[in-house]
Design an enzyme around this catalytic site. Structure first.
Site, PDB file in Angstrom:
ATOM      1  N   ASN A   9       0.860  -1.192   0.000  1.00 36.44           N
ATOM      2  CA  ASN A   9       0.000   0.000   0.000  1.00 36.44           C
ATOM      3  C   ASN A   9       0.889   1.232   0.000  1.00 36.44           C
ATOM      4  O   ASN A   9       1.501   1.560   1.020  1.00 36.44           O
ATOM      5  CB  ASN A   9      -0.900  -0.035   1.249  1.00 36.44           C
ATOM      6  CG  ASN A   9      -1.711   1.243   1.408  1.00 36.44           C
ATOM      7  OD1 ASN A   9      -1.843   2.025   0.471  1.00 36.44           O
ATOM      8  ND2 ASN A   9      -2.251   1.459   2.603  1.00 36.44           N
ATOM      9  N   TRP A  10       0.927   1.912  -1.148  1.00 42.47           N
ATOM     10  CA  TRP A  10       1.809   3.074  -1.256  1.00 42.47           C
ATOM     11  C   TRP A  10       1.250   4.309  -0.553  1.00 42.47           C
ATOM     12  O   TRP A  10       1.942   5.331  -0.470  1.00 42.47           O
ATOM     13  CB  TRP A  10       2.070   3.398  -2.742  1.00 42.47           C
ATOM     14  CG  TRP A  10       3.019   2.461  -3.419  1.00 42.47           C
ATOM     15  CD1 TRP A  10       3.536   1.301  -2.905  1.00 42.47           C
ATOM     16  CD2 TRP A  10       3.567   2.607  -4.726  1.00 42.47           C
ATOM     17  NE1 TRP A  10       4.375   0.711  -3.830  1.00 42.47           N
ATOM     18  CE2 TRP A  10       4.401   1.498  -4.966  1.00 42.47           C
ATOM     19  CE3 TRP A  10       3.429   3.551  -5.746  1.00 42.47           C
ATOM     20  CZ2 TRP A  10       5.102   1.316  -6.161  1.00 42.47           C
ATOM     21  CZ3 TRP A  10       4.115   3.382  -6.940  1.00 42.47           C
ATOM     22  CH2 TRP A  10       4.949   2.274  -7.137  1.00 42.47           C
ATOM     23  N   HIS A  95      -9.706   0.993   5.071  1.00 41.85           N
ATOM     24  CA  HIS A  95      -8.408   1.211   5.725  1.00 41.85           C
ATOM     25  C   HIS A  95      -8.615   2.178   6.893  1.00 41.85           C
ATOM     26  O   HIS A  95      -9.415   3.112   6.803  1.00 41.85           O
ATOM     27  CB  HIS A  95      -7.404   1.780   4.712  1.00 41.85           C
ATOM     28  CG  HIS A  95      -5.998   1.760   5.225  1.00 41.85           C
ATOM     29  ND1 HIS A  95      -5.531   2.688   6.124  1.00 41.85           N
ATOM     30  CD2 HIS A  95      -4.966   0.915   4.990  1.00 41.85           C
ATOM     31  CE1 HIS A  95      -4.271   2.417   6.414  1.00 41.85           C
ATOM     32  NE2 HIS A  95      -3.903   1.343   5.735  1.00 41.85           N
ATOM     33  N   GLU A 167      -5.687  -5.267  10.595  1.00 36.37           N
ATOM     34  CA  GLU A 167      -4.713  -4.189  10.782  1.00 36.37           C
ATOM     35  C   GLU A 167      -4.996  -3.463  12.097  1.00 36.37           C
ATOM     36  O   GLU A 167      -5.781  -2.492  12.114  1.00 36.37           O
ATOM     37  CB  GLU A 167      -4.821  -3.192   9.627  1.00 36.37           C
ATOM     38  CG  GLU A 167      -4.449  -3.765   8.275  1.00 36.37           C
ATOM     39  CD  GLU A 167      -3.788  -2.716   7.405  1.00 36.37           C
ATOM     40  OE1 GLU A 167      -2.656  -2.965   6.972  1.00 36.37           O
ATOM     41  OE2 GLU A 167      -4.360  -1.643   7.206  1.00 36.37           O
ATOM     42  N   GLY A 233       2.731  -1.263   4.415  1.00 41.79           N
ATOM     43  CA  GLY A 233       2.785   0.165   4.109  1.00 41.79           C
ATOM     44  C   GLY A 233       4.217   0.614   3.901  1.00 41.79           C
ATOM     45  O   GLY A 233       4.805   0.407   2.841  1.00 41.79           O
TER      46      GLY A 233
HETATM   47  C1  PEP Z   1      -0.913   0.038   5.964  1.00 40.43           C
HETATM   48  O1  PEP Z   1      -0.855   1.136   5.439  1.00 40.43           O
HETATM   49  O2  PEP Z   1      -1.890  -0.671   5.745  1.00 40.43           O
HETATM   50  C2  PEP Z   1       0.160  -0.390   6.859  1.00 40.43           C
HETATM   51  C3  PEP Z   1       0.070  -1.563   7.417  1.00 40.43           C
HETATM   52  O3  PEP Z   1       1.213   0.469   7.046  1.00 40.43           O
HETATM   53  P1  PEP Z   1       2.617   0.125   7.778  1.00 40.43           P
HETATM   54  O4  PEP Z   1       3.119  -1.163   7.181  1.00 40.43           O
HETATM   55  O5  PEP Z   1       3.493   1.281   7.471  1.00 40.43           O
HETATM   56  O6  PEP Z   1       2.328  -0.037   9.229  1.00 40.43           O
END
Ligand code: PEP
Length: 254
Positions: A9-10, A95, A167, A233
């Protein structure tokens, strides 16, 4: 069981030309492994150039969001057919950054899930609790509510198109990933809710983990049979670390 899925996920990083550059570097390091599915979710503005850059690779394209209507007077929004036309095959929905900064609730997310499915765009539905909810012992109740409301009236048949991303909000972008035990416990709960409500067999749906996944913790997270991949992310913005995480998912199968 599906192969593990790794989604990058950019967020709101990389212009279209920076995206092309990333793919050039990434493809030099990446060896396609049929045992791992990989998707990249760039900003809308980079989808077209990534579609061209990924033509001869098995990497698929995901969008980071979509609106729930097919077309209409919805200034600033993007519809499922528009994303399909650009080559997206899946879309991240719910998200925590959309819930937190843009006021998305389970009802809107549910309408987006229905709309995506009706246009053959596979949803990656994110669920996760806040730190204060975890500390108050509310994790299971929060996750169950997000699932039941976010997936309301989804047919059992359509559940086969879904991916669920657990998440925990306190783990996103903080460098503090959930432990394998914490993630495994919630993934097990998610599997049970899906089975009890939709009759979904655990092996027919992928439940991926997201929240500070990086090359150092990926091996141990993927050891859990409940963790069927990752939504990444920060660590996906660097070709080398993204490739290493994909490699961890591959190794976990052996
Ligand atoms: C995300 O954006 O879904 C995410 C998990 O970000 P990160 O890996 O930076 O925690």
């Amino acid at each position: 069981m599906h192969p593990p899925l790794i989604v990058g996920n950019w967020k709101m990083y990389k212009t279209a030309s920076e995206g092309r550059e990333f793919i050039r570097d990434f493809l030099k390091l990446y060896t396609a492994k049929s045992s791992v599915d990989v998707a990249i979710a760039p900003p809308f503005t980079a989808i077209h150039s990534l579609h061209e850059a990924l033509q001869s690779s098995p990497i698929t394209l995901a969008a980071q969001n979509v609106f729930c209507e097919h077309e209409g007077a919805f200034t600033g929004e993007v519809s499922p057919p528009m994303l399909k036309d650009l080559g997206c095959t899946s879309v991240i929905l719910g998200h925590s950054e959309r819930r937190q900064h843009f006021g998305e609730d389970n009802d809107l997310i549910n309408r987006k899930v229905h709309s995506a499915l009706s246009h053959q765009l596979r949803p990656i539905l994110c669920v996760g609790e806040l730190l204060r909810e975890r500390e108050a012992g509310q994790t299971n109740a929060v996750i169950e509510k997000q699932l039941l409301e976010g997936l309301k009236d989804i047919s059992a048949e359509h559940m086969g198109q879904m991916t669920i991303a657990y998440e925990p909000v306190w783990a996103i972008g903080t460098g503090k990933a959930a432990t394998v035990d914490q993630a495994t416990e919630v993934h097990t709960l998610i599997g049970a809710v899906l089975e009890n409500t939709w009759g979904t067999k655990r092996e027919t749906i992928r439940i991926v983990y997201g929240g500070s996944v990086n090359p150092d913790n990926a091996d141990s997270l993927f050891q859990s049979p409940q963790i069927n991949g990752a939504l990444v992310g920060k660590a996906c913005l660097n070709p080398d670390s993204f490739v290493k995480i994909i490699g961890s998912a591959h190794r976990s199968l052996n």
